[in-house]
Scaffold this motif. Sequence first.
Motif, PDB file in Angstrom:
ATOM      1  N   GLY A  40      10.991  -3.052  10.349  1.00 47.54           N
ATOM      2  CA  GLY A  40      11.196  -2.303   9.111  1.00 47.54           C
ATOM      3  C   GLY A  40      10.909  -3.152   7.881  1.00 47.54           C
ATOM      4  N   GLU A  41      11.311  -4.418   7.939  1.00 44.96           N
ATOM      5  CA  GLU A  41      11.028  -5.306   6.798  1.00 44.96           C
ATOM      6  C   GLU A  41       9.523  -5.554   6.647  1.00 44.96           C
ATOM      7  OE1 GLU A  41      13.573  -8.756   6.233  1.00 44.96           O
ATOM      8  OE2 GLU A  41      15.067  -7.882   7.569  1.00 44.96           O
ATOM      9  N   LEU A  42       8.842  -5.639   7.789  1.00 46.66           N
ATOM     10  CA  LEU A  42       7.387  -5.803   7.759  1.00 46.66           C
ATOM     11  C   LEU A  42       6.726  -4.563   7.152  1.00 46.66           C
ATOM     12  CD1 LEU A  42       5.299  -7.914   8.751  1.00 46.66           C
ATOM     13  CD2 LEU A  42       5.249  -6.707  10.930  1.00 46.66           C
ATOM     14  N   VAL A  43       7.215  -3.399   7.556  1.00 46.32           N
ATOM     15  CA  VAL A  43       6.692  -2.142   7.014  1.00 46.32           C
ATOM     16  C   VAL A  43       6.851  -2.121   5.486  1.00 46.32           C
ATOM     17  CG1 VAL A  43       7.088   0.362   6.899  1.00 46.32           C
ATOM     18  CG2 VAL A  43       7.038  -0.793   9.123  1.00 46.32           C
ATOM     19  N   GLU A  44       7.993  -2.601   5.019  1.00 42.98           N
ATOM     20  CA  GLU A  44       8.243  -2.581   3.571  1.00 42.98           C
ATOM     21  C   GLU A  44       7.243  -3.435   2.793  1.00 42.98           C
ATOM     22  OE1 GLU A  44      12.405  -3.501   3.109  1.00 42.98           O
ATOM     23  OE2 GLU A  44      12.959  -1.382   3.318  1.00 42.98           O
ATOM     24  N   PHE A  46       4.152  -3.734   3.513  1.00 44.83           N
ATOM     25  CA  PHE A  46       2.843  -3.072   3.507  1.00 44.83           C
ATOM     26  C   PHE A  46       2.839  -1.659   2.947  1.00 44.83           C
ATOM     27  CE2 PHE A  46       2.140  -6.492   6.520  1.00 44.83           C
ATOM     28  CZ  PHE A  46       0.825  -6.850   6.280  1.00 44.83           C
ATOM     29  N   GLN A  47       4.016  -1.098   2.656  1.00 44.91           N
ATOM     30  CA  GLN A  47       4.076   0.348   2.425  1.00 44.91           C
ATOM     31  C   GLN A  47       3.263   0.854   1.234  1.00 44.91           C
ATOM     32  OE1 GLN A  47       8.279   0.908   2.430  1.00 44.91           O
ATOM     33  NE2 GLN A  47       8.592   0.228   0.348  1.00 44.91           N
ATOM     34  N   TRP A  48       3.183   0.096   0.178  1.00 41.79           N
ATOM     35  CA  TRP A  48       2.454   0.594  -1.001  1.00 41.79           C
ATOM     36  C   TRP A  48       1.040   0.038  -1.098  1.00 41.79           C
ATOM     37  CZ3 TRP A  48       5.167   4.494  -1.802  1.00 41.79           C
ATOM     38  CH2 TRP A  48       6.562   4.458  -1.862  1.00 41.79           C
TER      39      TRP A  48
END
Lengths: 116, 116, 116, 116
Positions: A40-44, A46-48
């Motif tokens: 989840g932290e990795l996703v954060e 890359f999210q934008w």
Amino acid sequence: VSDAALDGLIQQLREFARERDWERYHTPKNLVMALSGEVGELVEVFQWLTPEQSTAVMRSERATDVEDELADVLLYLLRLADVLDLDVAELAGAKLERNRGRFPVDEVRGRADRRP
Amino acid sequence: VSDAALDGLIQQLREFARERDWERYHTPKNLVMALSGEVGELVEVFQWLTPEQSTAVMRSERATDVEDELADVLLYLLRLADVLDLDVAELAGAKLERNRGRFPVDEVRGRADRRP
Amino acid sequence: VSDAALDGLIQQLREFARERDWERYHTPKNLVMALSGEVGELVEVFQWLTPEQSTAVMRSERATDVEDELADVLLYLLRLADVLDLDVAELAGAKLERNRGRFPVDEVRGRADRRP
Amino acid sequence: VSDAALDGLIQQLREFARERDWERYHTPKNLVMALSGEVGELVEVFQWLTPEQSTAVMRSERATDVEDELADVLLYLLRLADVLDLDVAELAGAKLERNRGRFPVDEVRGRADRRP
């Protein structure tokens, strides 16, 4: 990547947990959640980002975050596999072999819709 | 886990993507999502299990699902690290070393609230 | 929960994004990642808790974190549904109705293995 | 979205679990995992899509999958909030209000790097 390195990591993680009396927390269920939280932290990170920005992320100010989160994901994955008594690298090799059969080059070439 | 095995996996994943013309889909952003999706499948295996059931999961009918999802997580993690040109095992070793400093045995022994 | 409240939230989220010129970032793909990241933070709150501790979480020091992350999850879910032009509450009602058919009381009563 | 609808969903979810004797599985920890698993399925729908494809997803063959997963996410979110005795819509309203203070229009306009 050296072989000794990976086996060494597993051993060090085992000792790390034992020294801190954290083995009690390391049920497979909890470790799956910990793994999920790190992803989840990795996703954060890359999210934008646009696809292009994501490709250049290691030249951005988030580079060390990416390294940090990737490391955490591997650490929890190895620890999880260890408490389940599984050799995750071996499993991955076997799975990749099966994927060759599931996704024949002729059928899936260039088609994202045929991805798993 | 053999050293050759891990480097071999990275090479095989590279070839797997190239043969299928899937490199175009393998932006870091997309691979982070794929990694996240696989971890989601792992979470689903464990979501209704008690801690005790999770510890015994490899003797349950979900054992092969666990093996399958762990494998997928490692495959996407290695592929992601490869497209970012990162050595994830090395990063994990360095992170674990830092964690020793962040979580001194004396301070955190047996305390889940002092976990990261 | 008041009706006006939910529709009001959707409107406010729309305005919030527009005022900040953030609509460009709010592709469905990015919003799915943002939703996933927030759920990851929620997972982190619960990862080391026993089932019993999780039941008592609102009487712990993590209570406000739980409130915060639940709020974030709903906000991104509503924003995502809005950019997709979907009425998520209506969809949820229809899905729950279908679930009654998929999981007949007689067949699944007390069986976690018959959960989706 | 009608007000009655949302409160109605919460009531129906409560009854759904009670009838099936599933309340025992609905610890906050388990429901957080279930929520995470559903978001994982949503991520899988979007993982290989370009930003543009993601914007057009409701005109693709994956449209019903998107609807299905969004519904599941809301259902588990409402059920989780209910077992924690929280009003998630109210919390979301308060959080959005705080976000207005945290991200002043003047400072963050058009800057993804100033996003949470």
